[in-house]
Design a protein around this motif. Structure first.
Motif, PDB file in Angstrom:
ATOM      1  N   ASP A 199     -77.651  73.937  33.767  1.00 28.51           N
ATOM      2  CA  ASP A 199     -77.734  75.238  34.011  1.00 28.51           C
ATOM      3  C   ASP A 199     -77.969  76.293  32.949  1.00 28.51           C
ATOM      4  OD1 ASP A 199     -76.631  74.641  36.332  1.00 28.51           O
ATOM      5  OD2 ASP A 199     -74.690  75.541  35.840  1.00 28.51           O
ATOM      6  N   LYS A 200     -77.890  75.741  31.569  1.00 22.47           N
ATOM      7  CA  LYS A 200     -78.499  76.345  30.520  1.00 22.47           C
ATOM      8  C   LYS A 200     -79.717  76.246  30.379  1.00 22.47           C
ATOM      9  CE  LYS A 200     -74.758  77.316  27.479  1.00 22.47           C
ATOM     10  NZ  LYS A 200     -73.858  76.340  27.004  1.00 22.47           N
ATOM     11  N   GLN A 201     -80.409  75.208  30.518  1.00 23.02           N
ATOM     12  CA  GLN A 201     -81.695  74.886  30.557  1.00 23.02           C
ATOM     13  C   GLN A 201     -82.527  75.799  31.562  1.00 23.02           C
ATOM     14  OE1 GLN A 201     -79.470  72.620  30.348  1.00 23.02           O
ATOM     15  NE2 GLN A 201     -79.846  71.542  28.684  1.00 23.02           N
ATOM     16  N   ILE A 202     -81.927  75.745  32.802  1.00 23.64           N
ATOM     17  CA  ILE A 202     -82.356  76.914  33.684  1.00 23.64           C
ATOM     18  C   ILE A 202     -82.585  78.143  33.295  1.00 23.64           C
ATOM     19  CG2 ILE A 202     -81.853  77.870  36.074  1.00 23.64           C
ATOM     20  CD1 ILE A 202     -81.123  74.902  36.796  1.00 23.64           C
ATOM     21  N   GLU A 203     -81.322  78.770  32.888  1.00 21.52           N
ATOM     22  CA  GLU A 203     -81.240  80.027  32.343  1.00 21.52           C
ATOM     23  C   GLU A 203     -82.439  80.416  31.421  1.00 21.52           C
ATOM     24  OE1 GLU A 203     -79.413  82.398  33.826  1.00 21.52           O
ATOM     25  OE2 GLU A 203     -79.148  80.507  35.257  1.00 21.52           O
ATOM     26  N   ILE A 204     -82.650  79.542  30.376  1.00 17.97           N
ATOM     27  CA  ILE A 204     -83.777  79.724  29.315  1.00 17.97           C
ATOM     28  C   ILE A 204     -85.144  79.893  30.177  1.00 17.97           C
ATOM     29  CG2 ILE A 204     -85.002  78.645  27.532  1.00 17.97           C
ATOM     30  CD1 ILE A 204     -82.328  79.018  26.385  1.00 17.97           C
ATOM     31  N   PHE A 205     -85.290  78.999  31.122  1.00 13.02           N
ATOM     32  CA  PHE A 205     -86.546  78.960  31.920  1.00 13.02           C
ATOM     33  C   PHE A 205     -86.787  80.424  32.721  1.00 13.02           C
ATOM     34  CE2 PHE A 205     -86.630  73.992  31.872  1.00 13.02           C
ATOM     35  CZ  PHE A 205     -87.752  74.061  30.694  1.00 13.02           C
ATOM     36  N   LYS A 206     -85.710  80.668  32.997  1.00 17.31           N
ATOM     37  CA  LYS A 206     -85.607  81.885  33.954  1.00 17.31           C
ATOM     38  C   LYS A 206     -85.763  83.098  33.112  1.00 17.31           C
ATOM     39  CE  LYS A 206     -82.845  81.657  37.246  1.00 17.31           C
ATOM     40  NZ  LYS A 206     -81.784  81.760  38.064  1.00 17.31           N
ATOM     41  N   ALA A 207     -85.146  82.977  31.872  1.00 16.28           N
ATOM     42  CA  ALA A 207     -85.701  84.337  30.912  1.00 16.28           C
ATOM     43  C   ALA A 207     -86.962  84.436  30.525  1.00 16.28           C
ATOM     44  CB  ALA A 207     -84.711  84.093  29.911  1.00 16.28           C
ATOM     45  N   LEU A 208     -87.536  83.189  30.335  1.00 18.08           N
ATOM     46  CA  LEU A 208     -88.959  83.266  29.916  1.00 18.08           C
ATOM     47  C   LEU A 208     -90.146  83.311  30.962  1.00 18.08           C
ATOM     48  CD1 LEU A 208     -88.491  80.379  27.429  1.00 18.08           C
ATOM     49  CD2 LEU A 208     -88.727  82.858  26.855  1.00 18.08           C
ATOM     50  N   SER A 209     -89.677  83.412  32.265  1.00 13.96           N
ATOM     51  CA  SER A 209     -90.559  83.581  33.527  1.00 13.96           C
ATOM     52  C   SER A 209     -91.090  84.993  33.676  1.00 13.96           C
ATOM     53  CB  SER A 209     -90.105  82.586  34.571  1.00 13.96           C
ATOM     54  OG  SER A 209     -88.875  83.422  35.024  1.00 13.96           O
ATOM     55  N   ASP A 210     -90.876  85.680  32.944  1.00 15.63           N
ATOM     56  CA  ASP A 210     -91.440  87.095  33.185  1.00 15.63           C
ATOM     57  C   ASP A 210     -92.276  87.490  32.029  1.00 15.63           C
ATOM     58  OD1 ASP A 210     -90.487  90.084  34.189  1.00 15.63           O
ATOM     59  OD2 ASP A 210     -90.710  90.024  32.007  1.00 15.63           O
TER      60      ASP A 210
END
Lengths: 111, 111
Positions: B2-13
């Motif tokens: 989950d932590k990694q997904i959150e990082i990817f999501k944060a960077l996908s904007d």
DNA sequence: ACGACATATGTGTTTTGGCGCATATGTTTT
DNA sequence: AAAACATATGCGCCAAAACACATATGTCGT
């Protein structure tokens, strides 16, 4: 930086990250129905997620009869390499069931 | 994962990736109004995006008078390190205007 | 104390993304 | 040819995310 954003976006979904993680860790081609079984997701969702991963060139496909096998796109630049390395650091512990199921499946293939 | 997904999501904007890219490339603290000027985004959006980046611990803040300065959270694990390295590979050419504007801004600070 | 500045946030609106269901397309088997 | 299997996709629905506008909060300078 659009390309990179698309990569991050593709990886910011649990199912898609799991798929890429699996492909990274088993180092083999794997077909849709196997992913469906391993991840316990609906076939139509797995297909959709694979399409997204394919669109950003994280994975590629090869048809073999009625099956479509997916595999990681060979690394072509540093960005991809580092992202791939990052995914490799995600510990197997969080994917216990999935990796176990996957190994059983891959074993069955031989028979 | 989950932590990694959150990082990817944060960077996908785009705005958020630009912010992180800037912080990575200038290697300095930078305040909200400077980001607003450099990226030509509304102040309220920049503030919101910063909050998202802060929530996933990609950035941290420090108050100095009426300003709030943001900076990259010091690397604490391999995953973060590799993501950071990946962002570092995004070429400056795609951010010509932004980096130029940013350097002018940082220059003005001294006076 | 007041006005100017810097930042954050509540609210409503619009856009985007994922899901479920049904179905289409293509392949193999009998 | 028909049935079974494997994969892909059109459509409608719902939830999450981004945005714009207004406004709140906090700080500085005079």
């Amino acid at each position: 930086m659009d390309k990179q954003i698309e990569i991050f976006k593709a990886l910011s979904d649990a199912t898609r990250l799991k798929i890429v993680w699996l492909l990274t860790n088993i180092d083999e081609k794997i077909c849709v129905s196997e992913i469906v079984e391993v991840l316990e997701e609906h076939q139509y969702n797995v297909s959709r997620h694979l399409k997204i991963l394919k669109n950003v060139k994280l994975v590629q496909e090869v048809k073999e009869g009625k099956w479509v096998f997916y595999y990681l796109t060979p690394i072509e630049n540093e960005f991809r390499q580092l992202i791939q390395d990052a995914i490799k650091t995600i510990p197997e512990s969080q994917m216990h069931n999935e990796i176990k199921k996957c190994k059983v499946l891959l074993g069955k293939r031989e028979n």
